[in-house]
Enzyme design. Structure first.
Site, mmCIF file in Angstrom:
data_model
loop_
_atom_site.group_PDB
_atom_site.id
_atom_site.type_symbol
_atom_site.label_atom_id
_atom_site.label_comp_id
_atom_site.label_asym_id
_atom_site.label_seq_id
_atom_site.Cartn_x
_atom_site.Cartn_y
_atom_site.Cartn_z
ATOM 1 N N GLU A 106 7.974 -41.408 3.798
ATOM 2 C CA GLU A 106 6.767 -42.225 3.585
ATOM 3 C C GLU A 106 6.672 -43.420 4.532
ATOM 4 O O GLU A 106 5.683 -44.142 4.492
ATOM 5 C CB GLU A 106 6.711 -42.712 2.127
ATOM 6 N N SER B 111 14.527 -44.450 13.996
ATOM 7 C CA SER B 111 15.302 -44.126 15.198
ATOM 8 C C SER B 111 15.093 -45.185 16.268
ATOM 9 O O SER B 111 15.905 -45.333 17.175
ATOM 10 C CB SER B 111 14.876 -42.762 15.740
ATOM 11 N N ARG B 112 13.989 -45.918 16.175
ATOM 12 C CA ARG B 112 13.681 -46.924 17.193
ATOM 13 C C ARG B 112 14.490 -48.212 17.004
ATOM 14 O O ARG B 112 14.550 -49.033 17.909
ATOM 15 C CB ARG B 112 12.195 -47.266 17.177
ATOM 16 N N GLN C 81 0.869 -40.309 8.482
ATOM 17 C CA GLN C 81 1.214 -38.980 8.999
ATOM 18 C C GLN C 81 1.190 -37.935 7.878
ATOM 19 O O GLN C 81 0.776 -36.788 8.092
ATOM 20 C CB GLN C 81 2.602 -39.031 9.652
ATOM 21 N N HIS D 224 19.236 -40.737 11.140
ATOM 22 C CA HIS D 224 19.823 -41.862 10.404
ATOM 23 C C HIS D 224 19.792 -41.511 8.917
ATOM 24 O O HIS D 224 19.334 -40.414 8.527
ATOM 25 C CB HIS D 224 19.061 -43.154 10.715
ATOM 26 N N GLY E 171 17.869 -42.306 6.640
ATOM 27 C CA GLY E 171 16.547 -41.958 6.131
ATOM 28 C C GLY E 171 16.332 -40.448 6.220
ATOM 29 O O GLY E 171 15.900 -39.797 5.261
ATOM 30 N N HIS E 172 16.659 -39.876 7.385
ATOM 31 C CA HIS E 172 16.533 -38.412 7.529
ATOM 32 C C HIS E 172 17.457 -37.699 6.545
ATOM 33 O O HIS E 172 17.081 -36.693 5.936
ATOM 34 C CB HIS E 172 16.936 -37.975 8.942
HETATM 35 O O1 PAF Z 1 7.937 -37.988 11.860
HETATM 36 C C1 PAF Z 1 8.451 -37.421 12.836
HETATM 37 O O2 PAF Z 1 9.640 -37.591 13.150
HETATM 38 C C2 PAF Z 1 7.603 -36.491 13.688
HETATM 39 O O3 PAF Z 1 6.305 -36.960 13.790
HETATM 40 C C3 PAF Z 1 7.626 -35.037 13.193
HETATM 41 C C4 PAF Z 1 6.993 -34.892 11.818
HETATM 42 C C5 PAF Z 1 9.059 -34.527 13.141
HETATM 43 C C6 PAF Z 1 6.829 -34.151 14.153
HETATM 44 O O4 PAF Z 1 7.374 -34.181 15.439
#
Ligand code: PAF
Length: 284
Positions: free
Chosen positions: A148, A186-187, A153, A34, A36-37
């Site tokens: 973020e 994505s959800r 993570q 999306h 964001g990516h």
């Molecule tokens: O944030 C994500 O989409 C996943 O946790 C990642 C960093 C691609 C690892 O699979």
């Protein structure tokens, strides 16, 4: 854009780039891309000579088999979006290619992984550390980009980088939101139209908690957020924690952190949504 599916091809393509002294930006993703990516990709494009985006739904980070089974997979559309965004290499491996042998490594992720998502999703962060360390080892990026929205993570990945001694820069990128404030995820496609209409209440509540925080304690602010979000139909807060933005440790007093961050997880129906907000420092 090249689509590379094997680790050998990826390694040799990037070895050639490194020999020419080119910088490499890596954007790890699980696909279902999306905006964001794409904002991470754009940042990587600005900063680096070669941009690699991995598209891999990593089974080792899913502690819930239904979540893994229902995770959206849209490879063709993803590759098109990446090509349009000027990506050089889309790395799209199979599970066997990424894990020819089961990955049994257990990372000592320490306190950053012991709170919030850690206990809620046992094994999740270890799985993230497994796949991201593999991707780093395959690409040796100059910089790697993470959103973020998954605030904790990033702290876990920094810890893994320290443990493994990778020499690279982790670049955190701001949350991208829809016009109504819902954090892109994505959800989100799994929300019903009614849930989708209600879900922006998460961000609205976090925003309004900024004013609340100016005159209330940490506990009162947490209670305000939980009660407000829970008052909407379909919404159930799993946790709302206010932590120090560097250590991820919960704070009980605003004075305990120079960068307090509120991290929330909410079930909207059966879709698990996460978001966060940065509070100003209360220190004079
Ligand atoms: O944030 C994500 O989409 C996943 O946790 C990642 C960093 C691609 C690892 O699979």
């Amino acid at each position: 854009m090249e689509i590379i599916r094997t680790v050998d091809d990826l390694r040799s393509r990037l070895a050639a780039a490194r020999q020419q002294g080119l910088s490499i930006g890596l954007v790890p993703t699980m696909g279902a891309l999306h905006d964001g990516h794409i904002s991470l990709v754009e940042r990587a494009r600005r900063d680096n000579d070669v941009v690699v985006v991995s598209v891999f739904v990593n089974p080792t980070q899913f502690n819930n088999p239904t979540d893994l089974a229902t995770y959206p997979r849209t490879e063709e559309a993803d590759c098109q979006r990446l090509a349009d965004a000027g990506v050089d290499i889309a790395f799209v491996p199979t599970v066997d290619e990424m894990y020819p042998e089961p990955d049994t490594r257990v990372f000592d992720l320490g306190p950053v992984a012991e709170v919030m998502e850690g206990p809620m999703r046992p094994g999740h962060f270890n799985g993230v550390a497994q796949v991201v360390s593999r991707l780093f080892e395959m690409t040796h990026p100059t910089r790697a980009y993470f959103g973020e929205k998954d605030f904790q993570q990033i702290a876990v990945i920094r810890r893994m980088v320290e443990l493994e001694g990778f020499d690279l820069e982790i670049v955190p990128c701001p949350i991208k939101r829809h016009d109504d404030g819902l954090a892109m995820s994505s959800r989100n496609v799994r929300l019903t139209p009614e849930q989708r209409e209600i879900a922006p209440a998460i961000h609205r509540t976090l925003q309004s908690s900024l004013d609340w925080a100016a005159t209330h304690t940490v506990d009162e602010t947490k209670r305000y957020v939980v009660d407000t979000v829970n008052s909407f139909p379909h919404m159930e807060v799993e946790y709302y924690e206010i932590v120090d933005g560097a250590t991820m440790q919960p704070i009980s007093d605003w004075q305990q952190s120079q960068e307090p961050v509120g991290c929330i997880t909410v079930y909207c129906g059966d879709v698990r949504l996460i978001d966060n907000i940065k509070y100003p420092s209360h220190k004079c």
